[in-house]
Design a protein around this motif. Structure first.
Motif, PDB file in Angstrom:
ATOM      1  N   LYS A   1       0.349  -1.553   0.271  1.00 18.73           N
ATOM      2  CA  LYS A   1      -0.029   0.609  -0.109  1.00 18.73           C
ATOM      3  C   LYS A   1       0.803   1.606  -0.073  1.00 18.73           C
ATOM      4  O   LYS A   1       0.709   2.026  -0.833  1.00 18.73           O
ATOM      5  N   SER A   2       1.960   1.089   1.369  1.00 19.63           N
ATOM      6  CA  SER A   2       2.290   2.569   0.433  1.00 19.63           C
ATOM      7  C   SER A   2       3.455   3.023  -0.437  1.00 19.63           C
ATOM      8  O   SER A   2       3.592   3.429  -0.503  1.00 19.63           O
ATOM      9  N   THR A   3       4.178   1.341  -0.431  1.00 17.81           N
ATOM     10  CA  THR A   3       5.074   1.298  -1.658  1.00 17.81           C
ATOM     11  C   THR A   3       4.705   1.742  -2.272  1.00 17.81           C
ATOM     12  O   THR A   3       5.064   2.892  -4.194  1.00 17.81           O
TER      13      THR A   3
ATOM     14  N   LEU B   1      -1.017  10.665   1.883  1.00 17.74           N
ATOM     15  CA  LEU B   1      -1.705  10.615   3.661  1.00 17.74           C
ATOM     16  C   LEU B   1      -1.002   9.265   3.569  1.00 17.74           C
ATOM     17  O   LEU B   1      -1.861   8.628   3.344  1.00 17.74           O
ATOM     18  N   ASP B   2       0.224   9.243   4.027  1.00 14.25           N
ATOM     19  CA  ASP B   2       1.127   7.226   5.044  1.00 14.25           C
ATOM     20  C   ASP B   2      -0.183   6.882   5.534  1.00 14.25           C
ATOM     21  O   ASP B   2       0.495   7.676   6.819  1.00 14.25           O
ATOM     22  N   GLU B   3      -0.754   5.968   5.988  1.00 10.75           N
ATOM     23  CA  GLU B   3      -0.960   5.156   6.849  1.00 10.75           C
ATOM     24  C   GLU B   3      -1.940   6.095   7.821  1.00 10.75           C
ATOM     25  O   GLU B   3      -2.063   5.807   9.336  1.00 10.75           O
ATOM     26  N   LEU B   4      -3.337   6.969   7.179  1.00 14.90           N
ATOM     27  CA  LEU B   4      -3.544   7.959   7.540  1.00 14.90           C
ATOM     28  C   LEU B   4      -5.162   7.369   8.498  1.00 14.90           C
ATOM     29  O   LEU B   4      -5.788   7.847   9.693  1.00 14.90           O
TER      30      LEU B   4
ATOM     31  N   ILE C   1      -3.974   7.919  -0.568  1.00 15.52           N
ATOM     32  CA  ILE C   1      -4.243   7.616   1.243  1.00 15.52           C
ATOM     33  C   ILE C   1      -4.021   6.317   1.287  1.00 15.52           C
ATOM     34  O   ILE C   1      -4.440   5.095   0.466  1.00 15.52           O
ATOM     35  N   THR C   2      -3.706   5.859   2.531  1.00 19.71           N
ATOM     36  CA  THR C   2      -3.138   4.315   2.344  1.00 19.71           C
ATOM     37  C   THR C   2      -3.315   4.157   3.921  1.00 19.71           C
ATOM     38  O   THR C   2      -3.416   5.297   5.155  1.00 19.71           O
ATOM     39  N   GLY C   3      -3.806   3.007   4.535  1.00 20.20           N
ATOM     40  CA  GLY C   3      -3.459   2.061   5.646  1.00 20.20           C
ATOM     41  C   GLY C   3      -4.542   0.935   6.001  1.00 20.20           C
ATOM     42  O   GLY C   3      -5.689   0.988   4.748  1.00 20.20           O
TER      43      GLY C   3
HETATM   44 MG    MG Z   1       1.706   1.649   4.836  1.00 18.37          MG
END
Ligand code: MG
Ligand code: ATP
Length: 181
Positions: A24-26, A111-114, A143-145
């Motif tokens: 997700k983040s990558t 917004l990473d891990e929001l 947005i990730t998480g």
């Molecule tokens: Mg992540």
């Protein structure tokens, strides 16, 4: 003139990467890289505690004219004694992200891990919705998480769920440099 119209008509999208698998983040960083390559200005805000410098933090440093990389917030393990402080730090991180979004200086904000801020009740769905709806028109928001809820899913234009099929962690393999950090 034509160029200008084209520019003004750009539609900012909300992209959401959720699910229990890795990527997700990558994927969000890949999106940031793609935008930066197109000459766009990108701001990444990561809502986690940064214990060491990750590969992405180092790599984006080399692209600092296009990409800002901010690690904000505190651990979500609740192991620290001062929960009030953790909550305040996370709230400050959200305000920081809000300022960045509303500044209209960026073409993309990640917004990473929001979603953790939502899961822990640090910010409300309404606050996030308001932010999404009041953002500059041209702004792409990524947005990730894990565990994104219906509200975020409904608000997003694009939702991808990363599903875990296998992860080396299950075989007892620890986090690897260049893969996890
Ligand atoms: Mg992540
Ligand atoms: P990445 O940053 O590698 O794209 P992610 O953003 O999808 O991963 P997160 O949910 O943010 O994953 O979790 C961060 C860390 O947890 C990553 O180092 C990742 O390898 C690890 N991780 C992700 N999914 C799993 C899983 N299903 N089992 C164990 N560890 C996982």
């Amino acid at each position: 003139m034509a160029d200008r119209e084209k520019k003004d008509n750009r539609k900012g999208l909300v992209l959401l990467h959720t699910g229990n698998g890795k990527g997700k983040s990558t994927a969000a960083f890949g999106q940031a890289l793609r935008a930066a390559g197109q000459g766009m200005q990108v701001c990444i805000v990561q809502f986690i505690k940064g214990t060491w410098k990750t590969g992405e933090a180092k790599a984006f440093q080399t692209l600092s004219d296009r990409v800002e990389f901010h690690v904000k917030g505190s651990g979500f393990t609740w192991q620290e004694e001062n929960k009030e402080k953790i909550i305040q730090t996370a709230r400050d991180a959200f305000s920081f992200a809000k300022e960045k979004i509303m500044s209209d200086r960026y073409d993309m904000v990640v917004l990473d891990e929001l979603t953790y801020l939502l899961s822990y009740g640090i910010v409300s769905e309404d606050e996030i919705l308001e932010l999404i709806n009041s953002r500059p028109l041209r702004l792409h928001l990524v947005i990730t998480g894990r565990n994104a809820g219906e509200t975020l899913i409904t608000a997003a234009d694009l939702v991808s769920e990363v599903r875990m099929i296998k992860h080396p962690y299950e075989q007892g393999i620890k986090a690897q440099k260049g893969i996890e950090f």
